[in-house]
Design a protein around this motif. Structure first.
Motif, PDB file in Angstrom:
ATOM      1  N   LEU A   1      99.671  -4.135  59.452  1.00 62.95           N
ATOM      2  CA  LEU A   1      98.433  -4.227  60.214  1.00 62.95           C
ATOM      3  C   LEU A   1      98.460  -3.194  61.326  1.00 62.95           C
ATOM      4  O   LEU A   1      99.417  -3.133  62.100  1.00 62.95           O
ATOM      5  N   ILE A   2      97.406  -2.368  61.410  1.00 59.97           N
ATOM      6  CA  ILE A   2      97.329  -1.283  62.396  1.00 59.97           C
ATOM      7  C   ILE A   2      96.144  -1.543  63.310  1.00 59.97           C
ATOM      8  O   ILE A   2      95.011  -1.703  62.846  1.00 59.97           O
ATOM      9  N   TYR A   3      96.408  -1.566  64.620  1.00 55.92           N
ATOM     10  CA  TYR A   3      95.371  -1.905  65.590  1.00 55.92           C
ATOM     11  C   TYR A   3      95.191  -0.784  66.604  1.00 55.92           C
ATOM     12  O   TYR A   3      96.163  -0.209  67.104  1.00 55.92           O
ATOM     13  N   GLY A   4      93.913  -0.505  66.930  1.00 51.76           N
ATOM     14  CA  GLY A   4      93.584   0.368  68.043  1.00 51.76           C
ATOM     15  C   GLY A   4      94.048   1.793  67.853  1.00 51.76           C
ATOM     16  O   GLY A   4      94.055   2.335  66.755  1.00 51.76           O
ATOM     17  N   GLY A   5      94.430   2.429  68.952  1.00 54.10           N
ATOM     18  CA  GLY A   5      94.819   3.825  68.961  1.00 54.10           C
ATOM     19  C   GLY A   5      93.700   4.707  69.463  1.00 54.10           C
ATOM     20  O   GLY A   5      92.650   4.237  69.935  1.00 54.10           O
ATOM     21  N   TYR A   6      93.908   6.017  69.337  1.00 50.30           N
ATOM     22  CA  TYR A   6      92.912   6.996  69.781  1.00 50.30           C
ATOM     23  C   TYR A   6      92.398   7.766  68.576  1.00 50.30           C
ATOM     24  O   TYR A   6      93.156   8.109  67.670  1.00 50.30           O
TER      25      TYR A   6
ATOM     26  N   SER B   1      90.138   3.357  70.191  1.00 53.23           N
ATOM     27  CA  SER B   1      89.448   2.809  69.030  1.00 53.23           C
ATOM     28  C   SER B   1      89.564   1.294  69.008  1.00 53.23           C
ATOM     29  O   SER B   1      90.531   0.722  69.519  1.00 53.23           O
ATOM     30  N   ASP B   2      88.580   0.637  68.400  1.00 60.32           N
ATOM     31  CA  ASP B   2      88.628  -0.816  68.206  1.00 60.32           C
ATOM     32  C   ASP B   2      88.842  -1.168  66.733  1.00 60.32           C
ATOM     33  O   ASP B   2      88.602  -2.301  66.319  1.00 60.32           O
ATOM     34  N   THR B   3      89.288  -0.216  65.944  1.00 56.70           N
ATOM     35  CA  THR B   3      89.471  -0.464  64.511  1.00 56.70           C
ATOM     36  C   THR B   3      90.694  -1.329  64.250  1.00 56.70           C
ATOM     37  O   THR B   3      91.689  -1.291  64.976  1.00 56.70           O
ATOM     38  N   ALA B   4      90.620  -2.117  63.198  1.00 64.47           N
ATOM     39  CA  ALA B   4      91.737  -2.921  62.712  1.00 64.47           C
ATOM     40  C   ALA B   4      91.842  -2.658  61.214  1.00 64.47           C
ATOM     41  O   ALA B   4      90.943  -3.012  60.448  1.00 64.47           O
ATOM     42  N   GLN B   5      92.896  -2.007  60.796  1.00 58.16           N
ATOM     43  CA  GLN B   5      93.056  -1.628  59.400  1.00 58.16           C
ATOM     44  C   GLN B   5      94.391  -2.121  58.858  1.00 58.16           C
ATOM     45  O   GLN B   5      95.246  -2.582  59.615  1.00 58.16           O
ATOM     46  N   PHE B   6      94.557  -2.020  57.553  1.00 60.28           N
ATOM     47  CA  PHE B   6      95.797  -2.498  56.943  1.00 60.28           C
ATOM     48  C   PHE B   6      96.232  -1.532  55.847  1.00 60.28           C
ATOM     49  O   PHE B   6      95.449  -0.765  55.292  1.00 60.28           O
ATOM     50  N   PHE B   7      97.521  -1.610  55.551  1.00 60.90           N
ATOM     51  CA  PHE B   7      98.095  -0.895  54.409  1.00 60.90           C
ATOM     52  C   PHE B   7      98.921  -1.899  53.614  1.00 60.90           C
ATOM     53  O   PHE B   7      99.817  -2.545  54.166  1.00 60.90           O
ATOM     54  N   ASP B   8      98.608  -2.055  52.326  1.00 51.47           N
ATOM     55  CA  ASP B   8      99.297  -3.007  51.456  1.00 51.47           C
ATOM     56  C   ASP B   8     100.474  -2.300  50.796  1.00 51.47           C
ATOM     57  O   ASP B   8     100.294  -1.379  49.991  1.00 51.47           O
ATOM     58  N   THR B   9     101.692  -2.716  51.131  1.00 55.77           N
ATOM     59  CA  THR B   9     102.886  -2.044  50.607  1.00 55.77           C
ATOM     60  C   THR B   9     103.167  -2.382  49.145  1.00 55.77           C
ATOM     61  O   THR B   9     103.943  -1.686  48.496  1.00 55.77           O
TER      62      THR B   9
ATOM     63  N   GLY C   1      92.712  -0.441  53.773  1.00 59.01           N
ATOM     64  CA  GLY C   1      91.365  -0.939  54.017  1.00 59.01           C
ATOM     65  C   GLY C   1      91.201  -1.350  55.464  1.00 59.01           C
ATOM     66  O   GLY C   1      92.143  -1.307  56.261  1.00 59.01           O
ATOM     67  N   TYR C   2      89.983  -1.751  55.805  1.00 60.46           N
ATOM     68  CA  TYR C   2      89.687  -2.264  57.143  1.00 60.46           C
ATOM     69  C   TYR C   2      89.727  -3.785  57.107  1.00 60.46           C
ATOM     70  O   TYR C   2      89.289  -4.403  56.131  1.00 60.46           O
ATOM     71  N   LEU C   3      90.212  -4.386  58.179  1.00 62.60           N
ATOM     72  CA  LEU C   3      90.054  -5.822  58.333  1.00 62.60           C
ATOM     73  C   LEU C   3      88.583  -6.130  58.611  1.00 62.60           C
ATOM     74  O   LEU C   3      87.812  -5.260  59.024  1.00 62.60           O
ATOM     75  N   ALA C   4      88.201  -7.385  58.387  1.00 62.79           N
ATOM     76  CA  ALA C   4      86.777  -7.747  58.410  1.00 62.79           C
ATOM     77  C   ALA C   4      86.114  -7.465  59.750  1.00 62.79           C
ATOM     78  O   ALA C   4      84.986  -6.987  59.797  1.00 62.79           O
ATOM     79  N   ASN C   5      86.815  -7.736  60.835  1.00 61.60           N
ATOM     80  CA  ASN C   5      86.230  -7.563  62.163  1.00 61.60           C
ATOM     81  C   ASN C   5      86.976  -6.508  62.957  1.00 61.60           C
ATOM     82  O   ASN C   5      88.189  -6.321  62.790  1.00 61.60           O
ATOM     83  N   HIS C   6      86.260  -5.836  63.832  1.00 59.98           N
ATOM     84  CA  HIS C   6      86.902  -4.929  64.770  1.00 59.98           C
ATOM     85  C   HIS C   6      87.614  -5.728  65.854  1.00 59.98           C
ATOM     86  O   HIS C   6      87.407  -6.935  66.009  1.00 59.98           O
ATOM     87  N   LEU C   7      88.452  -5.046  66.616  1.00 63.13           N
ATOM     88  CA  LEU C   7      89.075  -5.681  67.767  1.00 63.13           C
ATOM     89  C   LEU C   7      88.009  -6.043  68.800  1.00 63.13           C
ATOM     90  O   LEU C   7      86.978  -5.359  68.891  1.00 63.13           O
ATOM     91  N   PRO C   8      88.234  -7.080  69.573  1.00 64.61           N
ATOM     92  CA  PRO C   8      87.245  -7.456  70.603  1.00 64.61           C
ATOM     93  C   PRO C   8      87.361  -6.589  71.854  1.00 64.61           C
ATOM     94  O   PRO C   8      86.853  -6.953  72.909  1.00 64.61           O
ATOM     95  N   PHE C   9      88.016  -5.452  71.771  1.00 63.38           N
ATOM     96  CA  PHE C   9      88.175  -4.556  72.905  1.00 63.38           C
ATOM     97  C   PHE C   9      88.511  -3.170  72.370  1.00 63.38           C
ATOM     98  O   PHE C   9      88.905  -2.997  71.218  1.00 63.38           O
ATOM     99  N   ARG C  10      88.329  -2.175  73.217  1.00 67.70           N
ATOM    100  CA  ARG C  10      88.746  -0.809  72.895  1.00 67.70           C
ATOM    101  C   ARG C  10      89.903  -0.463  73.820  1.00 67.70           C
ATOM    102  O   ARG C  10      89.740  -0.443  75.033  1.00 67.70           O
TER     103      ARG C  10
END
Length: 401
Positions: A235-240, A249-257, A263-272
């Motif tokens: 699970l990868i959260y935030g960053g620039y 960034s408020d993105t929340a993405q994932f990588f399936d090993t 892909g992206y998780l369903a919701n963005h983070l509630p903050f940037r």
């Protein structure tokens, strides 16, 4: 030896004293003979495995004991200790003097380790591998990949990364280490100079292969993000997302090993926010900002639940937004925060506080205050180390202000 019969603590102490001095994975017949002759409590259940081992050696005096024996397991347990490992720098600007410290739970003291990954650059990444190892990689202009062995306090070089990365994420899933995102530099022939390049690629390293290979990519190229493993997912959260690291960034993405898909998780983070910290404990992901802790209970629905603010728990009014670390041992979260006592953040007036957060009761308590040992961003892990590496080491002074 009559006191053995009535004092359980002394009995276990005697066992430990006998077996801790034996450094080989087997013991001599004399040791077991002395144990049998001196101890008349050998029929107790806790001692039975040792007696059976002694009997087997007695029946076959010409052979050596098996390496994975009861005595070996006792020695390994006696010689290892669970600690908090902190990695940081003594200097603020240059990245040439990294250090590592450990917090001993039982003694409540900080110890300085001998090893230091001196070949790392600014923006390097770390991750824990197993219970006793930590890997380091990259940094500005660096392809370095190193392994720290907590049982021996040594650092060993490993296969270099294919490309230099900084401000990237490194996560361990199973027996594999993954490097995700970050930035690097490529040579632009037209402009005849180096230009910044953001990485979308995901690279994998396995210990039995000892080589790197590209295994996929992430959805958005980010630097300064945080990542943690949840089952087979990273699970990868935030960053620039901009080149100058100004737009968080408020993105929340994932990588399936398992499938090497992203892909992206369903919701963005509630903050940037950039420079977040995250850990996953029993399927729940905890995300730390500068002063608040959030949790996500479901990776599919991606519902972020506000846990609580931490400002009132640190006994300090001001915090540096870029300097914090978080780790977990399965039952607790540990926070290490840099704080300062004046409105203008002077590095000579900063200190670090260690707090422990009970996941069940949601209570935060003090562990160690006013630690004067580093002046840069840090990473932190709970680790099993060898007790021998903590002997005769310098101790960081607490409350030194």
């Amino acid at each position: 030896m009559i006191w053995f019969k009535h004092d359980t603590q002394k009995r276990y102490q005697y066992l430990a004293e006998i077996f801790q001095h034996v450094r080989l994975p087997y013991v001599s017949k004399n040791i077991y003979s002395e144990f049998m002759d001196r101890c008349d409590f050998h029929e107790e259940p806790d001692v039975k495995p040792f007696v059976e081992e002694a009997e087997s050696y007695k029946n076959y005096p010409s052979c050596q004991m098996e390496e994975l024996s009861s005595r070996t397991r006792l020695r390994q347990h006696y010689d290892m200790e669970k600690v908090i490992l902190v990695i940081g720098y003594k200097q603020r600007i240059t990245c040439t003097d990294p250090c590592m410290w450990v917090w001993r739970f039982g003694l409540g003291q900080w110890y300085t380790l001998n090893s230091s990954p001196a070949k790392l650059g600014d923006g390097y990444a770390t991750c824990r591998y197993g219970k006793s190892e930590v890997f380091f990689c990259g940094g500005q202009g660096k392809r370095t990949f190193l392994k720290f062995d907590g049982l021996t306090d040594t650092i060993l070089p490993c296969t270099q990364m294919p490309a230099a990365r900084m401000s990237h994420c490194m996560v361990c899933v199973g027996d594999a280490i993954y490097v995700l995102g970050g930035t690097g530099f490529q040579y632009d022939k037209e402009q005849a100079c180096l230009v910044e390049d953001r990485f979308e690629s995901v690279e994998q390293w396995r210990s039995f292969e000892s080589q790197w290979q590209q295994c996929g990519h992430i959805m958005s190229a980010v630097s300064g993000a945080t990542a943690c493993a949840s089952g087979s997912l990273i699970l990868i959260y935030g960053g620039y997302i901009d080149k100058n690291d100004k737009e968080p960034s408020d993105t929340a993405q994932f990588f399936d090993t398992k499938t090497n898909t992203c892909g992206y998780l369903a919701n963005h983070l509630p903050f940037r926010y950039g420079n977040l910290k995250s850990v996953s404990v029993k399927g729940v992901t905890y995300i730390l900002t500068n002063s608040e802790l959030f949790q996500s209970n479901c990776k599919d629905e991606s519902g972020y639940n506000y846990v609580q603010t931490l400002k009132d728990k640190f006994d300090c009014q001001n915090y540096r937004s870029l300097s914090s670390a978080m780790a977990s041992d399965g039952n607790y979260l540990f926070f290490l925060k840099e704080c300062f006592s004046t409105r203008i953040a002077m590095y000579d007036e900063t200190s670090w506080d260690l707090r422990r957060y009970d996941i069940e009761t949601r209570e935060i308590e003090n562990a160690s205050e006013n630690i004067q040992f580093l002046k840069s961003s840090v990473s932190m892990y709970t680790l099993v180390v060898g007790k021998s590496v903590l002997q005769d080491k310098s101790v960081v002074q607490l409350n030194s202000k």
